[in-house]
Design an enzyme around this catalytic site. Structure first.
Site, PDB file in Angstrom:
ATOM      1  N   HIS A 238     -38.964  18.425  72.628  1.00 13.63           N
ATOM      2  CA  HIS A 238     -38.802  17.511  71.485  1.00 13.63           C
ATOM      3  C   HIS A 238     -40.151  17.111  70.883  1.00 13.63           C
ATOM      4  O   HIS A 238     -40.279  16.028  70.309  1.00 13.63           O
ATOM      5  CB  HIS A 238     -38.031  16.240  71.881  1.00 13.63           C
ATOM      6  CG  HIS A 238     -36.807  16.494  72.701  1.00 13.63           C
ATOM      7  ND1 HIS A 238     -35.582  16.784  72.146  1.00 13.63           N
ATOM      8  CD2 HIS A 238     -36.637  16.543  74.052  1.00 13.63           C
ATOM      9  CE1 HIS A 238     -34.702  16.979  73.113  1.00 13.63           C
ATOM     10  NE2 HIS A 238     -35.319  16.849  74.267  1.00 13.63           N
TER      11      HIS A 238
ATOM     12  N   SER B  96     -60.795  23.916  51.563  1.00 12.18           N
ATOM     13  CA  SER B  96     -60.110  23.284  50.441  1.00 12.18           C
ATOM     14  C   SER B  96     -61.051  23.272  49.242  1.00 12.18           C
ATOM     15  O   SER B  96     -62.261  23.131  49.397  1.00 12.18           O
ATOM     16  CB  SER B  96     -59.726  21.858  50.837  1.00 12.18           C
ATOM     17  OG  SER B  96     -59.642  21.030  49.699  1.00 12.18           O
TER      18      SER B  96
ATOM     19  N   LYS C 210     -62.318  20.281  55.056  1.00 13.71           N
ATOM     20  CA  LYS C 210     -61.120  20.979  55.531  1.00 13.71           C
ATOM     21  C   LYS C 210     -61.392  22.395  56.050  1.00 13.71           C
ATOM     22  O   LYS C 210     -62.214  23.117  55.510  1.00 13.71           O
ATOM     23  CB  LYS C 210     -60.075  21.071  54.404  1.00 13.71           C
ATOM     24  CG  LYS C 210     -59.479  19.753  53.975  1.00 13.71           C
ATOM     25  CD  LYS C 210     -58.682  19.044  55.062  1.00 13.71           C
ATOM     26  CE  LYS C 210     -57.349  19.667  55.331  1.00 13.71           C
ATOM     27  NZ  LYS C 210     -56.402  19.560  54.238  1.00 13.71           N
TER      28      LYS C 210
ATOM     29  N   GLU D 218     -50.176  29.784  58.985  1.00 14.05           N
ATOM     30  CA  GLU D 218     -49.139  29.280  58.072  1.00 14.05           C
ATOM     31  C   GLU D 218     -48.466  30.429  57.332  1.00 14.05           C
ATOM     32  O   GLU D 218     -47.264  30.386  57.045  1.00 14.05           O
ATOM     33  CB  GLU D 218     -49.745  28.284  57.087  1.00 14.05           C
ATOM     34  CG  GLU D 218     -50.119  26.983  57.779  1.00 14.05           C
ATOM     35  CD  GLU D 218     -50.917  26.025  56.910  1.00 14.05           C
ATOM     36  OE1 GLU D 218     -51.004  24.856  57.278  1.00 14.05           O
ATOM     37  OE2 GLU D 218     -51.464  26.436  55.876  1.00 14.05           O
TER      38      GLU D 218
END
Ligand code: ARG
Length: 459
Positions: free
Chosen positions: A156, A277, A283, A290
């Site tokens: 979980h 970024s 970043k 992804e």
């Protein structure tokens, strides 16, 4: 000239050409189509359709085309042919005249395309098995170089029980091993030859179907001509294998994205597989991971699309089946790309062992151990579970770990708790206790790692 103009008075409309033509994508099957045609020329020579000289002329023209196909130098864009089959035939006719016009004797594009696509899938199954072996090897390698690292295991997405980092790696190795066996397994059903099935009813020429099948490396001929030209189970099986494997990769990507987050900070990924970024200078984003997760959408979509395309088709060939190519070409290409980039990502992982251990220590991941300790002292597990839960609640209120509570405090919950409890609450202790086959203890993990290392050394 089209392959079928004789009974037509008018030409095709431009829009019809757009919907019907498959050369823009089935050019990917060029070398398979040519290999199939070489085998067919031999088969119809043996059946008495071609003279030896005609067969040899066809074969050498086809061999020259094959060289170009493999070098990627065939000029498809200059062609107005409908599909790869007419492209190859038209090229032969241009070069050899009537000899080229004989090649299609006894054959249909229906058995031809089914053969080409099976060959294409077979070639790519072998490539994908190698790709999967490479991902497996990278996982085994990072596991082996970070053998001692312990990190939290989750259920979980809540810290549950600590596990060894190699144990996490080897969980994905198991999934990729299943993906490999799925490919090996589907190859058995895939590797059958439709040639000789004609358009749907078989051919009248005395083709030795066993011989042409083995000439093309197939295990055997397809046994029913209606089925042979209209079966696309092999396409569905590849798409299912791709979908399942992409799902595995996506789960691995999801784990790694989380491990790489500022909040977890368990791993750092290499610059070569991350991006920055345009606005926020600090970043470093896990884009490769992804995209592995993101590309599942199109691969699963191709599986769904093909199932829907096939479900209403009467026997035998229907043009709907031409829709089988783009989804598979896209799914297999993206699966291959994702497997290759996964290797680069895994090879770039730097672990922060301290942060992993700290996170594994936090979150009361040793509460089960306390319950087991009480079981050892003779308390039934359900009662022990309850006592351990009360201890966690007390520790939570004081914002400390279980092992930070004084013995006197612990004794309030059970006077069977003694000083020896502190040893079993330690991280190493609780991980090492799970020395069961398939568990995260040092012995089973080392044995599993050794088995994988030996399998890699053997391959
Ligand atoms: N291009 C077709 C396909 O990919 C093969 C041609 C079969 N065409 C036909 N009219 N029977 O399925």
């Amino acid at each position: 000239m089209s392959l079928w103009g004789g009974r037509f008075q008018d030409g095709s409309s431009a829009m019809f050409r757009r919907v019907n033509d498959s050369l823009p994508f089935d050019r990917a099957l060029a070398s398979q189509d040519i290999r199939g045609s070489i085998a067919w020329s031999k088969a119809i020579f043996k059946a008495g359709v071609l003279s030896q000289d005609e067969q040899q002329q066809l074969e050498s023209a086809l061999q020259a085309l094959l060289v170009k196909a493999e070098a990627g130098t065939l000029d498809f864009d200059a062609s107005s042919e409908e599909d790869i089959h007419s492209f190859v035939e038209a090229t032969l006719i241009e070069q050899l005249g009537d000899i080229g016009r004989k090649l299609h004797t006894g054959r249909s594009r229906n058995d031809q395309v089914a053969t080409d696509f099976r060959l294409w899938c077979r070639d790519h199954v072998d490539l994908l098995i190698t790709d999967l072996e490479n991902v497996k090897a990278s996982l085994v390698n990072t596991a082996n170089t970070n053998k001692t690292v312990i990190l939290p295991g989750y259920t979980h997405l809540q810290r549950a029980q600590p596990v060894r980092y190699p144990h996490w790696c080897l969980a994905y190795v198991e999934m990729f091993k299943r993906d490999i066996s799925r490919l090996q397994d589907l190859k058995v059903r895939l590797n059958k030859c439709p040639l000789g099935s004609g358009a749907l009813a078989g051919t009248t020429y005395p083709i030795d179907r066993h011989e042409i099948a083995s000439d093309l490396g197939f295990d055997s001929p397809c046994l029913n001509s209606l089925d042979a030209v209209s079966d696309r189970d092999f396409v569905l099986e590849i798409l299912f294998a791709a979908s399942t494997s992409m799902m595995h990769m996506s789960r691995m990507a999801e784990d790694l994205i989380f491990f790489n987050s500022g909040e977890a900070g368990f791993i750092t990924l290499g610059d070569q597989v991350t991006s920055g970024s345009s606005l926020m200078p600090q970043k470093k984003n896990p884009d490769a991971l992804e995209l592995i997760r993101g590309k599942c959408g199109r691969v699963f979509g191709s599986l769904q699309g093909m199932l829907v395309t096939m479900k209403g088709l009467p026997l035998a060939y229907n043009k709907d089946m031409q829709e089988d190519k783009e989804g598979v070409l896209d799914a297999v290409t993206n699966w291959h790309i994702c497997l290759c980039i996964a290797v680069e990502v895994l090879d770039s992982i730097q672990l922060d062992a301290q942060r992993c251990a700290k996170a594994a220590r936090e979150g009361y991941a040793n509460a089960t151990e306390l319950a087991d300790y009480l079981v050892d002292k003779g308390i039934p597990f359900r009662t022990a579970h309850d006592i351990s839960g009360q201890v966690v609640l007390a520790a939570l209120e004081q914002k400390v770990a279980i092992e930070d509570l004084e013995l006197a405090e612990l004794k309030k919950y059970s006077d069977l708790i003694e000083d020896d409890v502190y040893e079993i609450l330690q991280l190493d202790y609780l991980v090492n206790k799970r020395n069961i086959l398939g568990g995260t203890g040092i012995e089973p993990v080392q044995a599993a790692l050794d088995a994988e290392l030996a399998a890699i050394a053997k391959s």
